[in-house]
Design a protein around this motif. Sequence first.
Motif, PDB file in Angstrom:
ATOM      1  N   GLU A  67      38.657  36.018  37.895  1.00  0.00           N
ATOM      2  CA  GLU A  67      37.865  36.573  36.811  1.00  0.00           C
ATOM      3  C   GLU A  67      38.751  36.577  35.572  1.00  0.00           C
ATOM      4  N   ASP A 118      36.296  48.231  36.449  1.00  0.00           N
ATOM      5  CA  ASP A 118      35.639  47.600  37.595  1.00  0.00           C
ATOM      6  C   ASP A 118      36.401  46.339  37.995  1.00  0.00           C
ATOM      7  N   LYS A 119      36.786  45.545  36.993  1.00  0.00           N
ATOM      8  CA  LYS A 119      37.516  44.305  37.284  1.00  0.00           C
ATOM      9  C   LYS A 119      38.880  44.608  37.910  1.00  0.00           C
ATOM     10  N   LYS A 149      47.887  46.719  44.998  1.00  0.00           N
ATOM     11  CA  LYS A 149      47.596  45.557  44.153  1.00  0.00           C
ATOM     12  C   LYS A 149      48.911  44.967  43.634  1.00  0.00           C
ATOM     13  N   ASP A 209      42.924  41.850  43.476  1.00  0.00           N
ATOM     14  CA  ASP A 209      44.125  42.001  44.310  1.00  0.00           C
ATOM     15  C   ASP A 209      45.376  41.689  43.489  1.00  0.00           C
ATOM     16  N   TRP A 241      39.763  47.270  39.618  1.00  0.00           N
ATOM     17  CA  TRP A 241      39.621  47.804  40.977  1.00  0.00           C
ATOM     18  C   TRP A 241      39.295  46.726  41.995  1.00  0.00           C
ATOM     19  N   ARG A 242      38.540  45.698  41.582  1.00  0.00           N
ATOM     20  CA  ARG A 242      38.217  44.672  42.586  1.00  0.00           C
ATOM     21  C   ARG A 242      39.280  43.572  42.674  1.00  0.00           C
ATOM     22  N   HIS A 268      41.383  38.034  45.188  1.00  0.00           N
ATOM     23  CA  HIS A 268      40.628  38.036  43.942  1.00  0.00           C
ATOM     24  C   HIS A 268      41.596  38.348  42.797  1.00  0.00           C
TER      25      HIS A 268
END
Lengths: 250, 250
Positions: free
Chosen positions: B35, B86-87, B137, B92, B89-90, B2
């Motif tokens: 995203e 939030d973005k 990450k 990679d 943390w999600r 992601h």
Amino acid sequence: MHVLIVLAHPERKSFNGQLVDRAIATLAAAGHTVELSDLYAMDFDPREHPRHYTSRACLDRFDVQLEQRAAAENRSFASDVAAELDKVWRADLLVLQYPLWWYQPPAMMKGWIDRVLAYGETYTSRLRYDCGKLKGKRAMVSVTLGGPAATYAHNGRNGDIELLLWPTQMTMHYVGMTVLQPFAPADVFGDAIDPDVQAVLGEHLDAFERHLSDIDSLPVVPFNGWSDWNDKGQLLPSAQDHSLFMRQLR
Amino acid sequence: MHVLIVLAHPERKSFNGQLVDRAIATLAAAGHTVELSDLYAMDFDPREHPRHYTSRACLDRFDVQLEQRAAAENRSFASDVAAELDKVWRADLLVLQYPLWWYQPPAMMKGWIDRVLAYGETYTSRLRYDCGKLKGKRAMVSVTLGGPAATYAHNGRNGDIELLLWPTQMTMHYVGMTVLQPFAPADVFGDAIDPDVQAVLGEHLDAFERHLSDIDSLPVVPFNGWSDWNDKGQLLPSAQDHSLFMRQLR
């Protein structure tokens, strides 16, 4: 001498604010006049943005340099930028006061640079570097460092402070200003109330007063100029090398 | 995988915007999810400011790190920062897409870094560098350069691009991310319509596609970590030197 101090810190009572107070007192006592742009107090918008241009040169597509140049030609800068430019033009010395955040200026300070040092007004493709339009003025960076001094050495984990300040100082050179030796105290923590820390900060304030009192004898940070580069923008073998690459080898 | 792409450019139709479009298409075709945080479209406020903190840890004086840490503990970040976290943390992989303005990121991009990479949330005094909280990450800088490539060489008038990107890339390392080789095309002019320039930009788009397609084999930008420094934050004689100072000597 007339001095413009640009302050970018969200807390006026911070050590950055205290440095500004000491600068104003020191410079005034020496007979200079001082103007302050407290960007947070002004609620300055650091975003270069189409909405700041009431009269657009091209509506189809927002091109920053195109719009800046047109605004310079038509005297149609947004009122906040026009006011800052008036201050810059009447200043003999520009002092940028900010804390180093993530190795670079805070967004507020960077945005003042992005918006105020406009194409057409402070430089053109020919009138830049040693021929920049602000030639004759002097500039000084005053930056607080949150880490210990040793970490800003060439082998320190934060990196050589002279290299870290190069982009901001080169920007001042780019518009033609003479860059004076920076003031960069280390060990500055936000709101320390520890007496030992207060003592360190007090020494920094005194050092800044001395720095500003010696303004005419401060060393000038050297940069290369047009006569040093070939037509590809690379240093001529005959030129003294003041590049970012070579500076730390001195 | 992601991917979060953060874009800081005031014109969505700019070449920076086109690079983002190509990245999204390339990554999606490879089966990744993407995203986008288009900071200008979001009207993101890049100013770290007391007004963003609805619940203040200390009302007497605004201390950035104190308030960021308290917001991290109490989950009381401003809604825009909370959404960006939030973005992050999600994701990679984080891609920062921006034009180099005055040798540094535009204020909009710098403000995303200032506000989102918050103390307590992405790092603490112990959990940073190779122990940063975003460990695991990956991050990549994709930056457009307005000048000719030769001017970003070690002897060029714009300075070594690797040194110019060090502060932003070191920031990614500071919060624990693995930094991938950047993409930094030169000769990118704002709204060029010249066919020759368009050809250059087209080649850059194709090069970016190849860069992103090779993501798992891209070299990692090396940085020093805790085991390389002594208790003063300076390199141990035994450590391999990845400092800003030494990098250009490789």
